[in-house]
Scaffold this active site. Sequence first.
Site, PDB file in Angstrom:
ATOM      1  N   ASN A  23      -7.337  -2.827  14.290  1.00  0.00           N
ATOM      2  CA  ASN A  23      -8.744  -3.031  13.902  1.00  0.00           C
ATOM      3  C   ASN A  23      -8.914  -4.206  12.937  1.00  0.00           C
ATOM      4  OD1 ASN A  23      -7.686  -2.078  11.523  1.00  0.00           O
ATOM      5  ND2 ASN A  23      -8.967  -0.241  11.389  1.00  0.00           N
ATOM      6  N   HIS A  28      -7.188  -4.659  10.084  1.00  0.00           N
ATOM      7  CA  HIS A  28      -6.910  -4.428   8.662  1.00  0.00           C
ATOM      8  C   HIS A  28      -5.655  -5.182   8.221  1.00  0.00           C
ATOM      9  CE1 HIS A  28      -4.470  -0.446   9.414  1.00  0.00           C
ATOM     10  NE2 HIS A  28      -3.646  -1.450   9.349  1.00  0.00           N
ATOM     11  N   ASP A  76       0.803  -1.219   0.000  1.00  0.00           N
ATOM     12  CA  ASP A  76       0.000   0.000   0.000  1.00  0.00           C
ATOM     13  C   ASP A  76       0.842   1.278   0.000  1.00  0.00           C
ATOM     14  OD1 ASP A  76       0.945  -0.517   2.565  1.00  0.00           O
ATOM     15  OD2 ASP A  76      -1.019  -0.961   3.380  1.00  0.00           O
ATOM     16  N   GLU A 128      -9.696  -1.871   5.340  1.00  0.00           N
ATOM     17  CA  GLU A 128     -10.250  -1.517   6.641  1.00  0.00           C
ATOM     18  C   GLU A 128     -11.542  -2.301   6.917  1.00  0.00           C
ATOM     19  OE1 GLU A 128      -8.376   0.088   8.534  1.00  0.00           O
ATOM     20  OE2 GLU A 128      -8.015   2.166   7.971  1.00  0.00           O
TER      21      GLU A 128
HETATM   22  C1  F6R Z   1       1.556  -1.646   6.038  1.00  0.00           C
HETATM   23  C2  F6R Z   1       0.273  -2.294   6.170  1.00  0.00           C
HETATM   24  C3  F6R Z   1      -0.493  -2.314   7.454  1.00  0.00           C
HETATM   25  C4  F6R Z   1       0.362  -2.635   8.678  1.00  0.00           C
HETATM   26  C5  F6R Z   1      -0.470  -2.574   9.955  1.00  0.00           C
HETATM   27  C6  F6R Z   1       0.372  -2.797  11.186  1.00  0.00           C
HETATM   28  O1  F6R Z   1       2.053  -1.768   4.730  1.00  0.00           O
HETATM   29  O2  F6R Z   1      -0.176  -2.812   5.214  1.00  0.00           O
HETATM   30  O3  F6R Z   1      -1.549  -3.247   7.344  1.00  0.00           O
HETATM   31  O4  F6R Z   1       0.916  -3.901   8.519  1.00  0.00           O
HETATM   32  O5  F6R Z   1      -1.089  -1.323  10.043  1.00  0.00           O
HETATM   33  O6  F6R Z   1       1.243  -1.735  11.351  1.00  0.00           O
HETATM   34  P1  F6R Z   1       2.405  -1.775  12.446  1.00  0.00           P
HETATM   35  O7  F6R Z   1       3.364  -2.804  12.016  1.00  0.00           O
HETATM   36  O8  F6R Z   1       3.014  -0.385  12.409  1.00  0.00           O
HETATM   37  O9  F6R Z   1       1.742  -2.109  13.734  1.00  0.00           O
END
Ligand code: F6R
Length: 247
Positions: free
Chosen positions: A136, A138, A67, A143
Amino acid sequence: MKVCIFKSSVEATHEAAKLFIEQIQRKPDCVLGLATGSTPIKLYKELIQACKEGKISFKRVKTFNLDEYVGLDRLHTQSYYRFMCEQLFDHVDIDKRNCHVPNGQAKDIEKEEQQYEAAIEAAGGIDLQLLGIGGNGHIGFNEPGCNLDCGTHLEALTQQTIQDNARLFFNGDEAQVPRQALTMGVGTILRARQCVLLAFGKSKQAAVQGMIEGPITKANPASVLQRHPDTIVLLDALAAEKLKKSV
Ligand code: F6R
């Protein structure tokens, strides 16, 4: 879904690194799906070390990131393209032409979505996809409430994600966090031949429990990984604490 629980995030990360190293050794021209965020930083350090020691080479590896924020310049301090350069690409022998991150500044977003999917397909599909999980549920920026079949698309970030990610922006200011992102869809992720999801710490407990023990639901997009034929979930003890069954 195979679930492994480790005492610490260091051990879980080491296991993930082994899977990536083996994948690159087995297929030097493999296609990797990559993630940003705080979770994979230590994994990337292990891959850099393995490359420096000559155990792996990224010369023929292709990568596709999950992303990118919409509207941020590629060189903005919080752009995911820049994150990947700083955390991995600049330190290994990868050809940057083989490194793909969705273009969040594309004028024609629909065209960018289609081109990203087409590029993944033209590369032969993703061999090994790295995932983190949001508090959450995702995955990528899919989301809660998202479409569970779609490909790369524009997604509006939820208030929780904006709050969670504000810590990384100037002064932790929520106003600085983009409101939209371009993300591989859940459908794109499910097409990867193998997925490895890492989750560490208390803030991931509820999302991890829903992903593994809950029903497959849009309310927790990661739960759809229960349908994937080859997903490995690597947890530290804290992230696994709410699991009812011991795995
Ligand atoms: C990042 C992504 C997100 C993260 C998730 C966890 O490319 O796709 O889904 O993997 O938000 O983020 P952290 O590792 O910062 O807790």
